[in-house]
Design a protein around this motif. Structure first.
Motif, PDB file in Angstrom:
ATOM      1  N   GLU A   1       6.533 -32.175  -1.455  1.00 30.61           N
ATOM      2  CA  GLU A   1       6.679 -32.414  -2.689  1.00 30.61           C
ATOM      3  C   GLU A   1       5.183 -31.940  -3.362  1.00 30.61           C
ATOM      4  O   GLU A   1       4.069 -32.007  -2.928  1.00 30.61           O
ATOM      5  N   VAL A   2       5.314 -31.491  -4.681  1.00 31.01           N
ATOM      6  CA  VAL A   2       4.309 -30.301  -5.159  1.00 31.01           C
ATOM      7  C   VAL A   2       2.992 -31.209  -5.485  1.00 31.01           C
ATOM      8  O   VAL A   2       1.955 -30.823  -5.389  1.00 31.01           O
ATOM      9  N   TYR A   3       3.353 -32.451  -5.933  1.00 25.14           N
ATOM     10  CA  TYR A   3       2.229 -33.206  -6.505  1.00 25.14           C
ATOM     11  C   TYR A   3       1.413 -33.821  -5.423  1.00 25.14           C
ATOM     12  O   TYR A   3       0.106 -34.227  -5.526  1.00 25.14           O
ATOM     13  N   ALA A   4       2.002 -33.969  -4.528  1.00 26.62           N
ATOM     14  CA  ALA A   4       1.163 -34.535  -3.046  1.00 26.62           C
ATOM     15  C   ALA A   4       0.668 -33.612  -2.360  1.00 26.62           C
ATOM     16  O   ALA A   4      -0.277 -33.884  -1.244  1.00 26.62           O
ATOM     17  N   ASN A   5       0.980 -32.111  -2.550  1.00 27.44           N
ATOM     18  CA  ASN A   5       0.463 -31.113  -1.777  1.00 27.44           C
ATOM     19  C   ASN A   5      -0.004 -30.044  -2.632  1.00 27.44           C
ATOM     20  O   ASN A   5       0.380 -28.788  -2.742  1.00 27.44           O
ATOM     21  N   GLN A   6      -1.113 -30.130  -3.446  1.00 28.04           N
ATOM     22  CA  GLN A   6      -1.326 -29.151  -4.435  1.00 28.04           C
ATOM     23  C   GLN A   6      -2.097 -28.037  -3.881  1.00 28.04           C
ATOM     24  O   GLN A   6      -1.822 -26.831  -4.292  1.00 28.04           O
ATOM     25  N   MET A   7      -2.658 -28.209  -2.653  1.00 31.55           N
ATOM     26  CA  MET A   7      -3.312 -27.076  -2.119  1.00 31.55           C
ATOM     27  C   MET A   7      -1.953 -26.063  -1.462  1.00 31.55           C
ATOM     28  O   MET A   7      -2.235 -24.861  -1.761  1.00 31.55           O
ATOM     29  N   LEU A   8      -0.872 -26.569  -1.068  1.00 30.92           N
ATOM     30  CA  LEU A   8       0.128 -25.642  -0.534  1.00 30.92           C
ATOM     31  C   LEU A   8       0.725 -25.016  -1.818  1.00 30.92           C
ATOM     32  O   LEU A   8       1.132 -23.862  -1.795  1.00 30.92           O
ATOM     33  N   PHE A   9       0.843 -25.789  -2.772  1.00 34.10           N
ATOM     34  CA  PHE A   9       1.476 -25.245  -4.142  1.00 34.10           C
ATOM     35  C   PHE A   9       0.624 -24.024  -4.406  1.00 34.10           C
ATOM     36  O   PHE A   9       1.452 -23.061  -4.766  1.00 34.10           O
ATOM     37  N   GLN A  10      -0.619 -24.268  -4.352  1.00 33.12           N
ATOM     38  CA  GLN A  10      -1.364 -23.167  -4.898  1.00 33.12           C
ATOM     39  C   GLN A  10      -1.394 -22.031  -4.058  1.00 33.12           C
ATOM     40  O   GLN A  10      -1.573 -20.769  -4.338  1.00 33.12           O
ATOM     41  N   GLN A  11      -1.553 -22.234  -2.614  1.00 34.07           N
ATOM     42  CA  GLN A  11      -1.547 -21.312  -1.630  1.00 34.07           C
ATOM     43  C   GLN A  11      -0.271 -20.484  -1.571  1.00 34.07           C
ATOM     44  O   GLN A  11      -0.278 -18.984  -1.376  1.00 34.07           O
ATOM     45  N   PHE A  12       0.670 -21.125  -1.566  1.00 33.84           N
ATOM     46  CA  PHE A  12       2.090 -20.244  -1.909  1.00 33.84           C
ATOM     47  C   PHE A  12       2.376 -19.699  -3.468  1.00 33.84           C
ATOM     48  O   PHE A  12       3.240 -18.767  -3.229  1.00 33.84           O
TER      49      PHE A  12
END
Length: 324
Positions: A105-116
């Motif tokens: 879920e993107v809002y709970a995982n902003q770092m992953l969202f940006q990293q990818f």
């Protein structure tokens, strides 16, 4: 956007991940373990997992050395992403363990969202041997999704030697695997553990001897080398008067023992560049046995700091200049 053909272009470097050759070795080891346990053994994990930043290392990076991991980025407000997840979850069951689906879920995982580098949801990536590659963004017909999944599985096997074990999705949900019993420690591991305990307890002489015992049987053990270098360094500075040591080094620049003692104190005090610089200068100003002693002490201090530290690399270059 339509799914695109699988290729290694657009790969995202996730850093500190296994190289392809290491992934192949892990995959072969995993297959051997599965053969030992037999085809009826319970699966090690479910086919669909919830990915978080906290579990990304273990659930995605490490697992991707043994099975292709497909990550679907979604958001609760994006109905299209939830519909895509439902399709992917059903396909994960139909593919019976040839890939694992992770939903993030993107809002709970902003770092992953940006990293990818996700631009919007839904967005789907594959992770193979620690490397991520974009698959598609937006909705796509199921027929095209299965084509992309087949390409992911083919690339995983052909390029990295990764083949997921076949799993019965019903059993995976109903019968989670029991953790394997811990492997008994080897004599070398027990000896290394004893050495660490002696060092932690301040028994420097005992730690030095214990690390030497490990290295006598296993000369390339990097953990024992580091432990020995630390224990010997602490043993050398134990009881030293910092003021007297530094004054002696300043008063007698040609005194090799004074310079070695001061470099040890520099390092223990956190002045790494000063310790390295002092010993490089000592190597430059000395010859014969004294030069060898200074050079060997510098190499010992490199072991304490670690070869990956940039200060070690810089000091190695400086040492090479004065030696050659």
């Amino acid at each position: 956007m339509q799914p695109r053909n699988m290729s290694m272009s657009g790969v995202v470097d996730l850093a500190a991940v296994k190289a392809a050759t290491e992934a192949k070795a892990k995959a072969e080891q995993a297959r051997a373990q599965r053969q030992e346990t037999g085809p009826g053994a319970a699966p090690a994990s479910p086919l669909v997992i919830e990915v978080t930043e906290a579990t990304f290392e273990s659930d995605v990076l490490q697992r991707s050395a043994e099975v292709p991991v497909v990550i679907s980025f979604w958001a609760d407000q994006a109905e299209q992403s939830k519909q895509l997840n439902a399709v992917l979850e059903r396909l994960a069951g139909e593919y019976r363990g040839r890939f694992v689906l992770g939903t993030a879920e993107v809002y709970a995982n902003q770092m992953l969202f940006q990293q990818f580098g996700v631009q919007g949801v839904p967005a789907v990536f594959a992770v193979l041997a620690g490397q991520a590659m974009p698959l598609f963004q937006g909705a796509a017909p199921e027929e095209q999704i299965t084509e992309v999944l087949d390409q992911v599985i083919a690339v995983a096997e052909q390029r990295f030697g990764i083949v997921g074990a076949e799993v019965d999705p019903g059993e995976a949900a109903a019968q989670p695997a029991e953790p394997a019993p811990p492997r008994p420690a080897t004599p070398q591991e027990l000896a290394l553990s004893a050495a660490h305990e002696a060092l932690d307890a301040g028994d420097l002489a005992g730690a030095v001897q214990a690390y030497r015992n490990v290295l006598s049987d296993e000369p390339a053990n990097t953990e024992a080398k580091l432990g020995l270098a630390q224990a010997e360094l602490l043993q050398r500075v134990e009881g030293a008067d910092p003021q007297q040591v530094r004054k002696a080094a300043a008063d007698a620049p040609a005194d090799i023992d004074a310079q070695l003692a001061a470099s040890d104190l520099d390092l223990v005090g956190g002045h790494v560049e000063d310790a390295f610089g002092r010993l490089v200068d000592t190597v430059r100003r000395t010859a014969g046995e004294d030069r060898d002693r200074a050079r060997l002490r510098l190499l010992e201090l490199f072991e304490v700091i670690g070869p990956e530290d940039p200060r070690v690399a810089a000091a190695r270059t400086a040492l090479a200049r004065v030696l050659f």
